[in-house]
Design a protein around this motif. Structure first.
Motif, PDB file in Angstrom:
ATOM      1  N   LEU A 418      -8.387  -9.649  -7.994  1.00  0.00           N
ATOM      2  CA  LEU A 418      -7.451  -9.371  -6.907  1.00  0.00           C
ATOM      3  C   LEU A 418      -8.081  -9.568  -5.527  1.00  0.00           C
ATOM      4  CD1 LEU A 418      -5.781  -6.157  -8.371  1.00  0.00           C
ATOM      5  CD2 LEU A 418      -5.292  -8.555  -8.847  1.00  0.00           C
ATOM      6  N   THR A 419      -9.327 -10.051  -5.490  1.00  0.00           N
ATOM      7  CA  THR A 419      -9.995 -10.323  -4.219  1.00  0.00           C
ATOM      8  C   THR A 419      -9.993 -11.825  -3.939  1.00  0.00           C
ATOM      9  OG1 THR A 419     -12.193 -10.599  -5.189  1.00  0.00           O
ATOM     10  CG2 THR A 419     -11.500  -8.347  -4.661  1.00  0.00           C
ATOM     11  N   LYS A 420     -10.434 -12.195  -2.769  1.00  0.00           N
ATOM     12  CA  LYS A 420     -10.460 -13.609  -2.388  1.00  0.00           C
ATOM     13  C   LYS A 420     -11.857 -14.216  -2.541  1.00  0.00           C
ATOM     14  CE  LYS A 420      -6.631 -13.134   0.891  1.00  0.00           C
ATOM     15  NZ  LYS A 420      -5.657 -13.850   0.066  1.00  0.00           N
ATOM     16  N   THR A 421     -12.656 -13.622  -3.399  1.00  0.00           N
ATOM     17  CA  THR A 421     -14.000 -14.145  -3.625  1.00  0.00           C
ATOM     18  C   THR A 421     -13.944 -15.565  -4.177  1.00  0.00           C
ATOM     19  OG1 THR A 421     -16.068 -13.803  -4.845  1.00  0.00           O
ATOM     20  CG2 THR A 421     -14.065 -13.118  -5.933  1.00  0.00           C
ATOM     21  N   ARG A 422     -14.990 -16.372  -3.882  1.00  0.00           N
ATOM     22  CA  ARG A 422     -15.035 -17.765  -4.346  1.00  0.00           C
ATOM     23  C   ARG A 422     -16.038 -17.934  -5.482  1.00  0.00           C
ATOM     24  NH1 ARG A 422     -10.862 -20.208  -3.801  1.00  0.00           N
ATOM     25  NH2 ARG A 422     -12.003 -22.178  -4.087  1.00  0.00           N
ATOM     26  N   VAL A 426     -14.774 -16.060 -11.209  1.00  0.00           N
ATOM     27  CA  VAL A 426     -13.557 -15.370 -10.778  1.00  0.00           C
ATOM     28  C   VAL A 426     -12.470 -16.387 -10.445  1.00  0.00           C
ATOM     29  CG1 VAL A 426     -12.554 -13.777  -9.098  1.00  0.00           C
ATOM     30  CG2 VAL A 426     -14.900 -13.422  -9.922  1.00  0.00           C
ATOM     31  N   VAL A 427     -12.854 -17.471  -9.755  1.00  0.00           N
ATOM     32  CA  VAL A 427     -11.885 -18.525  -9.421  1.00  0.00           C
ATOM     33  C   VAL A 427     -11.302 -19.123 -10.695  1.00  0.00           C
ATOM     34  CG1 VAL A 427     -11.597 -20.811  -8.382  1.00  0.00           C
ATOM     35  CG2 VAL A 427     -12.958 -19.054  -7.201  1.00  0.00           C
ATOM     36  N   LEU A 428     -12.156 -19.378 -11.696  1.00  0.00           N
ATOM     37  CA  LEU A 428     -11.687 -19.936 -12.963  1.00  0.00           C
ATOM     38  C   LEU A 428     -10.657 -19.015 -13.610  1.00  0.00           C
ATOM     39  CD1 LEU A 428     -11.992 -21.944 -15.369  1.00  0.00           C
ATOM     40  CD2 LEU A 428     -13.827 -20.477 -16.209  1.00  0.00           C
ATOM     41  N   ALA A 429     -10.976 -17.723 -13.684  1.00  0.00           N
ATOM     42  CA  ALA A 429     -10.058 -16.768 -14.299  1.00  0.00           C
ATOM     43  C   ALA A 429      -8.762 -16.652 -13.504  1.00  0.00           C
ATOM     44  CB  ALA A 429     -10.731 -15.401 -14.411  1.00  0.00           C
ATOM     45  N   ARG A 430      -8.854 -16.682 -12.172  1.00  0.00           N
ATOM     46  CA  ARG A 430      -7.662 -16.558 -11.326  1.00  0.00           C
ATOM     47  C   ARG A 430      -6.737 -17.763 -11.514  1.00  0.00           C
ATOM     48  NH1 ARG A 430      -9.701 -16.968  -6.198  1.00  0.00           N
ATOM     49  NH2 ARG A 430     -10.369 -14.789  -6.219  1.00  0.00           N
ATOM     50  N   GLN A 431      -7.310 -18.968 -11.549  1.00  0.00           N
ATOM     51  CA  GLN A 431      -6.492 -20.171 -11.713  1.00  0.00           C
ATOM     52  C   GLN A 431      -5.749 -20.157 -13.047  1.00  0.00           C
ATOM     53  OE1 GLN A 431      -9.462 -23.201 -11.213  1.00  0.00           O
ATOM     54  NE2 GLN A 431      -9.142 -23.378  -8.991  1.00  0.00           N
ATOM     55  N   ILE A 432      -6.465 -19.797 -14.112  1.00  0.00           N
ATOM     56  CA  ILE A 432      -5.835 -19.773 -15.442  1.00  0.00           C
ATOM     57  C   ILE A 432      -4.767 -18.689 -15.510  1.00  0.00           C
ATOM     58  CG2 ILE A 432      -6.271 -19.288 -17.881  1.00  0.00           C
ATOM     59  CD1 ILE A 432      -8.992 -20.642 -17.544  1.00  0.00           C
ATOM     60  N   GLY A 454      -2.319 -11.283  -2.346  1.00  0.00           N
ATOM     61  CA  GLY A 454      -1.670 -11.901  -1.192  1.00  0.00           C
ATOM     62  C   GLY A 454      -1.890 -13.390  -1.030  1.00  0.00           C
ATOM     63  N   PHE A 455      -2.175 -14.131  -2.111  1.00  0.00           N
ATOM     64  CA  PHE A 455      -2.262 -15.589  -2.019  1.00  0.00           C
ATOM     65  C   PHE A 455      -0.854 -16.159  -1.841  1.00  0.00           C
ATOM     66  CE2 PHE A 455      -6.257 -14.682  -4.175  1.00  0.00           C
ATOM     67  CZ  PHE A 455      -7.138 -15.548  -3.529  1.00  0.00           C
TER      68      PHE A 455
END
Length: 493
Positions: A418-422, A426-432, A454-455
């Motif tokens: 739920l954060t905007k970390t890069r 985390v990005v991989l999990a968020r995209q999927i 908030g994306f």
């Protein structure tokens, strides 16, 4: 040493303890560390009057063991520290007695008179000879018991062949196999298996017992629950038969006790089990225990017992993962001669996650419904049966559910998603997760983005496109995604 120093009474407890510490230092040099911890650490020095040292010991059994095995060592040590005129007495804390009810007994040392404590109702009687099991009234009521007549109380269906190995239980299962080969002769003594309810502890320890009986038919094996042990002890105490109770358990070569955490409120039972444990362990017998909690978390268990539980191996069993649950169902199906579609097996394995007993119960219920109603086992029937076992069956898939599934799969903390970390993982999990949210829910792109802190909708579109591109170019990525996709599909059924 000037022995006259000790001819007067010493009232300081600190002085008494210091003198006993000197004795212990000598004893420690003459026995191995386990013997020292078992038979000398629990002793407390309580008084020294006119060259008579009074020691407090936990039980009559404890006193007799010391007298039979270590009287010479104790005698020489006391005389070395206090002088030739020294004598030793015990005060025995017995079952049913309060802290003020103690009975002294003088140890048989050169130059002293050998005495025994008088029999009282709250005292354990003098024990039978250990090599004479006849005429012992046993907890299992076998008249004229002989050692090899002990009923092991094992379930013959609990064997290693149908105990599925997985990451959740590999260490405990491996240790169990070693123990079965050489009971009492490995470093896994005792073996303490702990874990949640329904995770396979009882199956494993009984499988060890059955394997020992197969490989070593001359070994006396006994499985008993802690609850039954406590009730047996209470019954024997009421009838002044505690001696028989203790000696029965001392006959066992492999003692398997289930749910020892139930000992926590039973202080007197802990004392008796301590005596049994010591005898079995020092005799090279195998002890196997189970608990719902790790020994370190057993508040209320005597420290002397906890220290002994740490002598061997404490092996935890975790909840079985998805693959292990499927394997458990297939083993059960093979044993029962059942044939069930693969998608139904996966559906059941996914929806019952915490308890093997419920998993097997659901399988039996499914088979019963199919047989009684003369229907084929399919997904519709499985969904109806599963409603009686879990609340998650036939649930509506939400973005939150998908987020948790993906986080569990990739071992990413939910709050990080739920954060905007890069960070790459985390990005991989968020995209999927965004890809699956778009695929399996009716939420708008903006709503999906809002669920990730908030994306905006363009980020969601970009994530979905990235997932589709990687599926076409990265084989390993695609395989992982397909596996995760299957989990999400099962959860959405």
């Amino acid at each position: 040493m000037n022995k006259d120093i000790y001819n007067t009474d010493i009232n300081s407890q600190n002085d008494i303890e210091q003198l006993w510490e000197k004795c212990l230092a000598i004893i420690k040099d003459n026995v191995n560390w386990r013997t020292y911890q078992t038979w000398f650490e629990p002793i407390k020095a309580v008084s020294l009057n006119d060259n008579i040292v009074t020691l407090q010991v936990p039980s009559q059994f404890f006193y007799e063991w010391l007298e039979e095995h270590y009287v010479e060592l104790l005698g020489k040590t006391i005389k070395r520290v206090l002088g030739k005129a020294a004598r030793l007495e015990y005060r025995i804390m017995m079952e049913g007695s309060s802290s003020t009810q103690r009975n002294p007994a003088s140890i048989n040392m050169p130059g002293s008179t050998h005495t025994r404590p008088p029999k009282e109702n709250n005292f354990i009687d003098m024990p039978l000879k250990w090599d004479d099991p006849h005429n012992i009234k046993t907890p299992y009521a076998i008249p004229g018991l002989k050692r090899m007549q002990i009923d092991p109380q094992l379930n013959g269906n609990y064997v290693f062949d149908n105990y599925v190995e997985g990451d959740c239980n590999r260490v405990a299962r491996s240790a169990g196999l070693h123990i079965a080969q050489k009971p009492g002769a490995t470093s896994f003594n005792p073996l303490v298996v702990f874990g949640g309810v329904g995770w396979g502890k009882t199956h494993l320890v009984q499988a060890i017992g059955n394997e020992v009986r197969r490989l070593h038919p001359n070994k006396a094996v006994l499985y008993v629950s802690a609850e039954k042990f406590i009730n047996q002890f209470i019954d024997h105490a009421k009838n002044n038969e505690i001696n028989d109770f203790i000696h029965f358990y001392q006959l066992i070569d492999v003692l398997i006790m289930d749910d020892i955490h139930l000992f926590v409120p039973a202080v007197k039972t802990q004392d008796v089990f301590f005596a049994i444990f010591n005898h079995l362990h020092q005799s090279g017998k195998q002890i196997i225990l189970t608990s719902d909690t790790a020994p370190r978390d057993m508040e209320g268990m005597q420290e002397r017992l906890l220290s002994r539980f740490r002598w061997g191996l404490n092996a935890d069993i975790q909840a079985p993962d998805f693959e292990t649950r499927q394997a458990i169902l297939r083993v059960k199906m093979r044993h029962e001669g059942l044939e069930i579609p693969d998608d139904v097996v996966k559906y059941m394995a996914y929806n019952i996650q915490s308890n093997v007993r419920e998993l097997e119960g659901a399988l039996i219920a499914l088979f019963a419904q199919a047989t009684l109603n003369k229907k084929e086992i399919d997904m519709d029937l499985a969904k109806r049966v599963m409603k009686n076992f879990v609340k998650t069956a036939a649930r509506e898939m939400t973005i939150e559910n998908i987020q948790k599934l993906v986080c569990d799969y990739y071992h990413v903390p939910y709050e990080k998603l739920l954060t905007k970390t890069r960070k790459r993982e985390v990005v991989l999990a968020r995209q999927i997760t965004m890809y699956f949210a778009k695929k399996f829910t009716k939420q708008s792109l903006k709503t999906i983005g809002d669920h990730f802190g908030g994306f905006d909708h363009t980020t969601v579109i970009h994530s979905c496109q990235t997932v589709e591109n990687l599926m076409e170019t990265d084989t390993e990525y695609k395989e992982n995604l397909m596996e995760l996709l299957q989990k999400v599909q099962l959860a959405s059924i």
